[in-house]
Design an enzyme around this catalytic site. Sequence first.
Site, short mmCIF file in Angstrom:
data_model
loop_
_atom_site.label_atom_id
_atom_site.label_comp_id
_atom_site.label_asym_id
_atom_site.label_seq_id
_atom_site.Cartn_x
_atom_site.Cartn_y
_atom_site.Cartn_z
N CYS A 35 -7.62 1.99 11.98
CA CYS A 35 -8.94 1.67 11.43
C CYS A 35 -9.91 1.28 12.54
O CYS A 35 -11.11 1.39 12.39
CB CYS A 35 -8.84 0.51 10.45
SG CYS A 35 -7.33 0.48 9.50
N SER A 41 0.85 -1.19 0.00
CA SER A 41 0.00 0.00 0.00
C SER A 41 0.88 1.24 0.00
O SER A 41 1.82 1.34 0.81
CB SER A 41 -0.87 -0.01 1.26
OG SER A 41 -1.57 1.21 1.38
N1 PLP Z 1 -3.05 -4.50 5.70
C1 PLP Z 1 -2.38 -4.01 6.74
C2 PLP Z 1 -1.42 -4.89 7.48
C3 PLP Z 1 -2.57 -2.69 7.13
O1 PLP Z 1 -1.90 -2.20 8.18
C4 PLP Z 1 -3.48 -1.88 6.41
C5 PLP Z 1 -3.77 -0.49 6.85
O2 PLP Z 1 -3.71 -0.16 8.02
C6 PLP Z 1 -4.15 -2.44 5.32
C7 PLP Z 1 -3.91 -3.76 4.99
C8 PLP Z 1 -5.10 -1.63 4.50
O3 PLP Z 1 -4.39 -0.79 3.63
P1 PLP Z 1 -5.09 0.50 2.96
O4 PLP Z 1 -5.28 1.49 4.05
O5 PLP Z 1 -4.11 0.95 1.92
O6 PLP Z 1 -6.37 0.02 2.36
#
Ligand code: PLP
Length: 390
Positions: free
Chosen positions: A322, A195
């Site tokens: 989140c 990401s």
């Molecule tokens: N996977 C992990 C381990 C993450 O820490 C995050 C975001 O906090 C995501 C996936 C999601 O990524 P994005 O915010 O780019 O959708």
Amino acid sequence: MRRVYFDNNATSPLLPEVFEAMRPYFFEKFGNASSIHQQGQQARAAVEDAREQVAKLLGARESEIVFTSGGTEGDNLAIFGMVSAGDHIVTSTIEHHAVLNASKRLEQMGCTVTYVPVDRNGVVKIDELRAAIRKETKLISVMMANNETGALQPLEDIGKIAAEHDVYFHSDAVQAAGKVEIDVQKIGCDLLTISGHKMNAPQGSGALYVRKGTLLESMLKGGRHERGRRAGTENLAGIVGLGRAAQISREWLATGGAERMAAMRDRLQNSILESVELATVNSASVPRTPNTANVIFEHIEGEAFVISMDLKGIAVSTGAACSSGAIEPSHVLIAMGLTPDQARGSIRFSLGKTNTDEEVDFVASKVPEVVTKLRELSPLWKKHTQTAIG
Ligand code: PLP
């Protein structure tokens, strides 16, 4: 008031060099990469340059990189693009919700999912993972680095298990990319998510590595963009930014950036442990990303700590960004065996490429006074001190 940002696992600041690389693609070089005129050709060339940079960061071929809108899309594309009703998948209890909730959805669609537990350090139990594989197992999805503790998972071992059983292997490397070396050949994975906004590129950019020959069904139905694997006009400026950030990360890793960052993280961690009683670092005894220190402060409320630090100009977090606002303790820390109170009292300090030793010392100097203040107000602390005296 000065502000110090130690929440880089939630999102990281755009580097000025990344912004400068992106700037022309908002204005004079704004073309659609599918158009055949000059603007289109310029855009296509920029997308392909960025693809080369991302491929280099991961040890992949350019044709194996699919640009996405970020980590959530990459994880969803890997999972829903590979698995169909009746399949079994193996994942872990400490995955990000992008994987966990996709897995829950698979269960509703008639798939079965095994959630492999982790040990006290937050590392996936490899024997249990091996034992979970069945003949209907289609995919293993285990993250490279945990977003809350930074704990690195034994991906190369999982890659071997996946190969032995002829099962596809996806890894969510969102928190690892740009902080530790990633080589998809060494790992032996078929799919790997990154990401942009966790590695100083813009929010809404990302990529999924898809090993040559892996039959991935596109989730979005539309044009033939990204070789039919992700329909939709490319996020040109975002992709350019991701490419530049990938290039910067590679240089940073090659010139000892990760070691310098780990030293800064350890300076913070040691200072906290010396100045605060009843504080423990989660996953301290296993390999971690160099930027993350997750600390349990017994007998405090994490949310109150975050607010008090914010008032002093410091941004840190409890668990994943989140899930902030949720009262539930972190599923990751609970899966590691922490009590709900310990999980609620755990704070994540996550450094970035732009932080300095001076900022570390500033933050470290504020932590003891905040903890002391919160403990003075805490009924749990009162009970603890009375028991200790009694
Ligand atoms: N996977 C992990 C381990 C993450 O820490 C995050 C975001 O906090 C995501 C996936 C999601 O990524 P994005 O915010 O780019 O959708």
